[in-house]
Scaffold this active site. Structure first.
Site, PDB file in Angstrom:
ATOM      1  N   LYS A 114      59.918  35.172   8.859  1.00 51.94           N
ATOM      2  CA  LYS A 114      60.063  36.365   9.696  1.00 51.94           C
ATOM      3  C   LYS A 114      61.389  36.375  10.461  1.00 51.94           C
ATOM      4  O   LYS A 114      61.936  37.436  10.757  1.00 51.94           O
ATOM      5  CB  LYS A 114      58.879  36.483  10.661  1.00 51.94           C
ATOM      6  CG  LYS A 114      57.582  36.865   9.949  1.00 51.94           C
ATOM      7  CD  LYS A 114      56.521  37.392  10.882  1.00 51.94           C
ATOM      8  CE  LYS A 114      55.354  37.947  10.055  1.00 51.94           C
ATOM      9  NZ  LYS A 114      54.243  38.404  10.855  1.00 51.94           N
ATOM     10  N   LYS A 196      53.477  36.996  -1.232  1.00 45.93           N
ATOM     11  CA  LYS A 196      52.175  37.560  -0.848  1.00 45.93           C
ATOM     12  C   LYS A 196      52.272  39.038  -0.466  1.00 45.93           C
ATOM     13  O   LYS A 196      53.317  39.508  -0.009  1.00 45.93           O
ATOM     14  CB  LYS A 196      51.533  36.752   0.285  1.00 45.93           C
ATOM     15  CG  LYS A 196      52.045  37.048   1.660  1.00 45.93           C
ATOM     16  CD  LYS A 196      51.060  36.607   2.738  1.00 45.93           C
ATOM     17  CE  LYS A 196      51.590  37.123   4.075  1.00 45.93           C
ATOM     18  NZ  LYS A 196      50.665  37.192   5.150  1.00 45.93           N
ATOM     19  N   LYS A 199      51.505  43.521   5.056  1.00 45.60           N
ATOM     20  CA  LYS A 199      51.575  44.880   5.615  1.00 45.60           C
ATOM     21  C   LYS A 199      52.981  45.250   6.091  1.00 45.60           C
ATOM     22  O   LYS A 199      53.314  46.417   6.190  1.00 45.60           O
ATOM     23  CB  LYS A 199      50.530  45.135   6.696  1.00 45.60           C
ATOM     24  CG  LYS A 199      50.367  44.100   7.777  1.00 45.60           C
ATOM     25  CD  LYS A 199      49.312  44.551   8.778  1.00 45.60           C
ATOM     26  CE  LYS A 199      48.310  43.479   9.115  1.00 45.60           C
ATOM     27  NZ  LYS A 199      48.856  42.276   9.741  1.00 45.60           N
TER      28      LYS A 199
HETATM   29  N1  AQP Z   1      48.146  38.784   0.833  1.00 43.61           N
HETATM   30  C1  AQP Z   1      47.105  38.286   1.470  1.00 43.61           C
HETATM   31  N2  AQP Z   1      46.079  37.747   0.781  1.00 43.61           N
HETATM   32  C2  AQP Z   1      45.017  37.220   1.412  1.00 43.61           C
HETATM   33  N3  AQP Z   1      44.895  37.199   2.766  1.00 43.61           N
HETATM   34  C3  AQP Z   1      45.892  37.721   3.497  1.00 43.61           C
HETATM   35  N4  AQP Z   1      46.081  37.873   4.830  1.00 43.61           N
HETATM   36  C4  AQP Z   1      47.256  38.473   5.049  1.00 43.61           C
HETATM   37  N5  AQP Z   1      47.860  38.752   3.873  1.00 43.61           N
HETATM   38  C5  AQP Z   1      47.044  38.290   2.894  1.00 43.61           C
HETATM   39  C6  AQP Z   1      45.132  37.431   5.835  1.00 43.61           C
HETATM   40  O1  AQP Z   1      44.852  38.546   6.676  1.00 43.61           O
HETATM   41  C7  AQP Z   1      44.598  38.065   7.987  1.00 43.61           C
HETATM   42  C8  AQP Z   1      45.359  38.881   8.983  1.00 43.61           C
HETATM   43  O2  AQP Z   1      46.686  38.549   8.969  1.00 43.61           O
HETATM   44  P1  AQP Z   1      47.610  38.904  10.218  1.00 43.61           P
HETATM   45  O3  AQP Z   1      47.631  40.337  10.458  1.00 43.61           O
HETATM   46  O4  AQP Z   1      47.230  38.090  11.403  1.00 43.61           O
HETATM   47  O5  AQP Z   1      49.017  38.409   9.770  1.00 43.61           O
HETATM   48  P2  AQP Z   1      49.609  38.008   8.420  1.00 43.61           P
HETATM   49  O6  AQP Z   1      48.895  36.843   7.836  1.00 43.61           O
HETATM   50  O7  AQP Z   1      51.056  37.801   8.691  1.00 43.61           O
HETATM   51  O8  AQP Z   1      49.329  39.293   7.535  1.00 43.61           O
HETATM   52  P3  AQP Z   1      50.365  40.324   6.935  1.00 43.61           P
HETATM   53  O9  AQP Z   1      49.623  41.379   6.235  1.00 43.61           O
HETATM   54  O10 AQP Z   1      51.399  39.582   6.149  1.00 43.61           O
HETATM   55  O11 AQP Z   1      51.002  40.931   8.245  1.00 43.61           O
HETATM   56  P4  AQP Z   1      52.505  41.022   8.683  1.00 43.61           P
HETATM   57  O12 AQP Z   1      53.225  41.662   7.544  1.00 43.61           O
HETATM   58  O13 AQP Z   1      52.492  41.854   9.926  1.00 43.61           O
HETATM   59  O14 AQP Z   1      52.970  39.619   8.944  1.00 43.61           O
HETATM   60  C9  AQP Z   1      44.893  36.581   8.012  1.00 43.61           C
HETATM   61  O15 AQP Z   1      43.691  35.851   7.916  1.00 43.61           O
HETATM   62  C10 AQP Z   1      45.722  36.389   6.773  1.00 43.61           C
HETATM   63  O16 AQP Z   1      45.600  35.091   6.252  1.00 43.61           O
END
Ligand code: AQP
Length: 332
Positions: A114, A196, A199
């Site tokens: 990030k 991965k 969002k």
């Molecule tokens: N691609 C994925 N596959 C499976 N699980 C996923 N999670 C995120 N992406 C995947 C799981 O969703 C939960 C919430 O995640 P978060 O919002 O706390 O942050 P993150 O892991 O950083 O998710 P994102 O979607 O990638 O958000 P951004 O882009 O804002 O950083 C967690 O349990 C995560 O493991």
């Protein structure tokens, strides 16, 4: 006491990865696991570790609350709340910073990923994000934390901090364990299946969003990157695109991957992709219908979040006081 804790950041439109890696698991636990308390929160304090437009953030928080409910979380069984409404999260996050080392935070993969995307400087909160996350978990003395694979490293740090605190100040925290689903723990980007699905990915067609309509879902799956050998086989190293689609369909249709491999053997990618899209549409359309109704019921949503914050605060305050006493901070 067996306590479960998890949260999701309101950092944009939720993806199918968030659903299959996290929310689906929450609902499964809610229905099938024995526990004494289950806290699910909206991690708004985590979301602001990278710049957020305030109005959008406020909307995203409500949307995530509505989505949790639409996906099947039951406020009778799960305490649903907004992280910033329970101020003890920030307080314990700070206290734990005093026993965290900068070196171990700089090694976190998510921080490194990030950090390079920040154009206006890297906030110190982005570095200390995993410590706040440790606080979120330890505040409720959680035994289990349902998360996707990408959060495993942060969970490891939480365990280290819990052990370090216990060693320095006396037995206080339970060492939490992650609960990671076997399939769906890491859903990959549709456009780069070695990365991965996320969002915050700026490439719209890389992700299926939970609020995507049927046409968008079909279009994105049709344009998902695959390979040229034409075989529908689960092989994440050599066939990451097809393997990702198999994982997605396996989770959405609740069918084992081997069964799908057999069913689509020799059918070609076009037919297979159509079936993958069908499985996503069948899963998401009912959720979307419920979501709209809940989001429009402002009173109900507020009541659930108010009740959740009161209940979470009760536990959080008790545990935080214990931590402060151990550290020599409370006068009485
Ligand atoms: N691609 C994925 N596959 C499976 N699980 C996923 N999670 C995120 N992406 C995947 C799981 O969703 C939960 C919430 O995640 P978060 O919002 O706390 O942050 P993150 O892991 O950083 O998710 P994102 O979607 O990638 O958000 P951004 O882009 O804002 O950083 C967690 O349990 C995560 O493991």
């Amino acid at each position: 006491m067996k306590t479960i804790v998890s949260g999701i950041q309101p950092s944009g439109r939720l993806t199918l990865g968030n659903y299959l890696g996290a929310i689906k698991n929450f609902v499964n636990i809610q229905e099938n696991m024995e526990y004494d308390a289950f806290f699910v929160f909206i991690a708004d304090l985590h979301a602001i570790t990278v710049p957020k437009e305030p109005l959008l953030l406020r909307q995203s928080v409500r949307k995530l609350a509505a989505l949790y409910l639409a996906c099947g979380l039951n406020p009778e069984k799960v305490t649903l709340f907004i992280q910033s409404e329970v101020h003890e999260h920030a307080e314990l996050g700070y206290l734990l910073q005093t026993i965290s080392y900068i070196g171990e935070l700089e090694r976190m993969t998510q921080y490194k990923d990030k950090k390079i995307k920040q154009v206006d400087g890297v906030s110190s909160a982005l570095l200390t994000y995993p410590v706040l996350m440790a606080g979120d978990i330890l505040l409720y003395n959680a035994s289990y934390v349902p998360v996707g694979q990408d959060q495993k490293q942060h969970l490891e740090l939480t365990k280290i901090l819990a052990d370090r605190f216990n060693y320095r100040f006396g037995e206080t925290f339970i060492t939490p364990e992650p609960l990671i689903t076997k399939i769906g723990a890491k859903i990959m980007s549709l456009q780069d299946p070695t990365k991965k699905m996320s969002k915050s990915d700026p490439l719209e067609k890389a992700s299926i969003y939970l609020d995507d309509n049927e046409a968008a879902i079909r279009k994105k799956i049709a344009s998902a990157i695959t390979d040229s050998d034409g075989k529908i086989k689960f092989d994440p190293i050599n066939k990451p695109g097809i393997s990702n689609l198999l994982s997605i369909m396996s989770c959405c249709a609740n069918k084992p991957i081997e069964e799908l491999e057999k069913a689509y053997d020799g059918k070609g990618y076009g037919v297979f992709k159509q079936a993958v899209a069908d499985s996503i549409v069948s899963l998401l359309v009912p959720i979307q219908e419920k979501y709209e109704a809940i989001l429009n019921n402002k009173e109900l949503l507020d009541k659930i979040l108010d009740d959740g914050a009161i209940k979470a605060s009760y536990f959080a305050k008790k545990n935080l006081n214990k931590v402060k006493k151990r550290m020599g901070l409370l006068r009485k």
